[in-house]
Design a protein around this motif. Structure first.
Motif, mmCIF file in Angstrom:
data_model
loop_
_atom_site.group_PDB
_atom_site.id
_atom_site.type_symbol
_atom_site.label_atom_id
_atom_site.label_comp_id
_atom_site.label_asym_id
_atom_site.label_seq_id
_atom_site.Cartn_x
_atom_site.Cartn_y
_atom_site.Cartn_z
ATOM 1 N N ALA A 40 2.480 0.621 7.619
ATOM 2 C CA ALA A 40 1.389 1.356 8.245
ATOM 3 C C ALA A 40 1.525 1.272 9.764
ATOM 4 C CB ALA A 40 0.056 0.766 7.807
ATOM 5 N N THR A 41 1.197 2.346 10.423
ATOM 6 C CA THR A 41 1.222 2.382 11.892
ATOM 7 C C THR A 41 -0.060 2.969 12.469
ATOM 8 O OG1 THR A 41 2.307 4.537 11.850
ATOM 9 C CG2 THR A 41 3.743 2.597 12.005
ATOM 10 N N ILE A 42 -0.927 3.492 11.604
ATOM 11 C CA ILE A 42 -2.139 4.184 12.030
ATOM 12 C C ILE A 42 -3.367 3.492 11.444
ATOM 13 C CG2 ILE A 42 -3.391 6.396 12.014
ATOM 14 C CD1 ILE A 42 -0.688 6.677 13.371
ATOM 15 N N ARG A 43 -4.360 3.239 12.283
ATOM 16 C CA ARG A 43 -5.667 2.765 11.812
ATOM 17 C C ARG A 43 -6.517 4.020 11.619
ATOM 18 N NH1 ARG A 43 -10.672 1.615 14.450
ATOM 19 N NH2 ARG A 43 -11.876 -0.003 13.365
ATOM 20 N N ASP A 44 -6.706 4.403 10.372
ATOM 21 C CA ASP A 44 -7.343 5.667 10.020
ATOM 22 C C ASP A 44 -8.770 5.452 9.542
ATOM 23 O OD1 ASP A 44 -7.230 8.572 9.096
ATOM 24 O OD2 ASP A 44 -7.729 7.535 7.223
ATOM 25 N N HIS A 45 -9.664 6.364 9.914
ATOM 26 C CA HIS A 45 -11.033 6.354 9.402
ATOM 27 C C HIS A 45 -11.043 7.095 8.070
ATOM 28 C CE1 HIS A 45 -11.766 5.547 13.672
ATOM 29 N NE2 HIS A 45 -12.737 4.781 13.187
ATOM 30 N N ILE A 46 -11.445 6.423 7.006
ATOM 31 C CA ILE A 46 -11.484 7.019 5.679
ATOM 32 C C ILE A 46 -12.386 8.255 5.710
ATOM 33 C CG2 ILE A 46 -12.148 6.656 3.270
ATOM 34 C CD1 ILE A 46 -11.445 3.602 3.826
ATOM 35 N N LYS A 47 -13.613 8.081 6.148
ATOM 36 C CA LYS A 47 -14.503 9.211 6.400
ATOM 37 C C LYS A 47 -14.475 9.428 7.906
ATOM 38 C CE LYS A 47 -19.151 11.011 5.787
ATOM 39 N NZ LYS A 47 -20.495 10.753 5.237
ATOM 40 N N PRO A 48 -13.969 10.556 8.360
ATOM 41 C CA PRO A 48 -13.818 10.787 9.797
ATOM 42 C C PRO A 48 -15.117 10.595 10.572
ATOM 43 C CG PRO A 48 -12.784 12.539 8.541
ATOM 44 C CD PRO A 48 -13.567 11.716 7.563
ATOM 45 N N LEU A 49 -14.982 10.094 11.784
ATOM 46 C CA LEU A 49 -16.148 9.912 12.644
ATOM 47 C C LEU A 49 -16.877 11.238 12.846
ATOM 48 C CD1 LEU A 49 -14.639 7.536 15.358
ATOM 49 C CD2 LEU A 49 -16.009 6.909 13.347
ATOM 50 N N ALA A 50 -16.128 12.312 12.979
ATOM 51 C CA ALA A 50 -16.717 13.632 13.199
ATOM 52 C C ALA A 50 -17.517 14.127 12.001
ATOM 53 C CB ALA A 50 -15.630 14.650 13.538
ATOM 54 N N GLU A 51 -17.286 13.508 10.834
ATOM 55 C CA GLU A 51 -18.012 13.890 9.626
ATOM 56 C C GLU A 51 -19.065 12.843 9.257
ATOM 57 O OE1 GLU A 51 -15.233 14.814 6.506
ATOM 58 O OE2 GLU A 51 -14.224 16.318 7.726
ATOM 59 N N GLY A 52 -19.380 11.973 10.211
ATOM 60 C CA GLY A 52 -20.431 10.992 9.978
ATOM 61 C C GLY A 52 -19.959 9.613 9.564
ATOM 62 N N GLY A 53 -18.649 9.378 9.576
ATOM 63 C CA GLY A 53 -18.117 8.068 9.219
ATOM 64 C C GLY A 53 -18.397 7.038 10.296
ATOM 65 N N SER A 54 -18.325 5.770 9.918
ATOM 66 C CA SER A 54 -18.564 4.690 10.874
ATOM 67 C C SER A 54 -17.232 4.147 11.393
ATOM 68 C CB SER A 54 -19.361 3.567 10.206
ATOM 69 O OG SER A 54 -18.583 2.970 9.190
ATOM 70 N N ASP A 55 -17.314 3.340 12.420
ATOM 71 C CA ASP A 55 -16.117 2.756 13.023
ATOM 72 C C ASP A 55 -15.989 1.281 12.628
ATOM 73 O OD1 ASP A 55 -13.801 2.985 14.480
ATOM 74 O OD2 ASP A 55 -14.741 2.526 16.400
ATOM 75 N N ASP A 56 -16.545 0.912 11.467
ATOM 76 C CA ASP A 56 -16.431 -0.481 11.042
ATOM 77 C C ASP A 56 -15.328 -0.645 9.996
ATOM 78 O OD1 ASP A 56 -17.563 0.064 8.424
ATOM 79 O OD2 ASP A 56 -19.525 0.043 9.377
ATOM 80 N N ASP A 57 -15.026 -1.891 9.671
ATOM 81 C CA ASP A 57 -13.897 -2.206 8.784
ATOM 82 C C ASP A 57 -13.995 -1.567 7.406
ATOM 83 O OD1 ASP A 57 -12.581 -3.640 10.714
ATOM 84 O OD2 ASP A 57 -13.227 -5.607 9.981
ATOM 85 N N SER A 58 -15.200 -1.319 6.927
ATOM 86 C CA SER A 58 -15.336 -0.728 5.588
ATOM 87 C C SER A 58 -14.903 0.739 5.563
ATOM 88 C CB SER A 58 -16.784 -0.844 5.107
ATOM 89 O OG SER A 58 -17.637 -0.042 5.903
ATOM 90 N N ASN A 59 -14.709 1.345 6.719
ATOM 91 C CA ASN A 59 -14.337 2.753 6.795
ATOM 92 C C ASN A 59 -12.965 2.965 7.433
ATOM 93 O OD1 ASN A 59 -14.880 5.586 6.424
ATOM 94 N ND2 ASN A 59 -15.291 5.718 8.620
ATOM 95 N N VAL A 60 -12.132 1.945 7.453
ATOM 96 C CA VAL A 60 -10.782 2.118 7.994
ATOM 97 C C VAL A 60 -9.746 1.745 6.950
ATOM 98 C CG1 VAL A 60 -11.443 1.808 10.409
ATOM 99 C CG2 VAL A 60 -10.693 -0.150 9.078
ATOM 100 N N GLN A 61 -8.582 2.353 7.093
ATOM 101 C CA GLN A 61 -7.465 2.065 6.203
ATOM 102 C C GLN A 61 -6.168 2.187 6.990
ATOM 103 O OE1 GLN A 61 -7.157 4.996 3.093
ATOM 104 N NE2 GLN A 61 -7.376 6.707 4.505
ATOM 105 N N PRO A 62 -5.141 1.462 6.563
ATOM 106 C CA PRO A 62 -3.844 1.580 7.227
ATOM 107 C C PRO A 62 -3.043 2.730 6.611
ATOM 108 C CG PRO A 62 -3.781 -0.188 5.605
ATOM 109 C CD PRO A 62 -5.173 0.368 5.598
ATOM 110 N N LEU A 63 -2.488 3.576 7.452
ATOM 111 C CA LEU A 63 -1.657 4.685 6.983
ATOM 112 C C LEU A 63 -0.365 4.750 7.786
ATOM 113 C CD1 LEU A 63 -4.183 7.662 6.605
ATOM 114 C CD2 LEU A 63 -3.347 6.125 4.820
ATOM 115 N N CYS A 64 0.660 5.332 7.190
ATOM 116 C CA CYS A 64 1.892 5.629 7.925
ATOM 117 C C CYS A 64 1.679 6.965 8.637
ATOM 118 C CB CYS A 64 3.082 5.691 6.971
ATOM 119 S SG CYS A 64 3.029 7.055 5.783
ATOM 120 N N GLY A 65 2.577 7.328 9.519
ATOM 121 C CA GLY A 65 2.454 8.581 10.271
ATOM 122 C C GLY A 65 2.361 9.821 9.398
ATOM 123 N N PRO A 66 3.286 10.003 8.435
ATOM 124 C CA PRO A 66 3.218 11.212 7.602
ATOM 125 C C PRO A 66 1.933 11.327 6.777
ATOM 126 C CG PRO A 66 5.412 10.275 7.503
ATOM 127 C CD PRO A 66 4.548 9.274 8.237
#
Length: 91
Positions: A40-66
């Motif tokens: 993983a290289t990206i700290r991704d918001h599972i539910k995007p902030l723009a769609e009402g997601g939070s910036d806490d650990d329960s809403n982030v996941q590790p993803l690769c670039g692709p």
């Protein structure tokens, strides 16, 4: 257009959160689900902030670039559809 109701983490605190996430879960979550092994290289918001997601650990996941790029493209498409629908409803 709606205004953002979130506070995005930035700077040192963000870098610490990224490092902690990758220490805890070093592989891309989406690749792991598909049986692939990719760092993983990206700290991704599972539910995007723009769609009402939070910036806490329960809403982030590790993803690769692709995987991040694919998810971002799908989110952008949803946003375009949402914007068109909002414009249609205002007529």
């Amino acid at each position: 257009m709606q205004t953002a109701s979130y506070t995005r983490t930035r700077g040192r605190r963000l870098q610490q959160q990224r490092a902690e996430l990758f220490r805890r879960e070093p592989l891309c979550r989406e690749c792991s689900r598909a049986g692939r092994v990719e760092l993983a290289t990206i700290r991704d918001h599972i539910k995007p902030l723009a769609e009402g997601g939070s910036d806490d650990d329960s809403n982030v996941q590790p993803l690769c670039g692709p995987c991040s790029d694919a998810k971002t493209a799908a989110e952008a498409q949803r946003g375009r559809v949402r914007d068109r629908w909002a414009g249609y409803r205002q007529r």
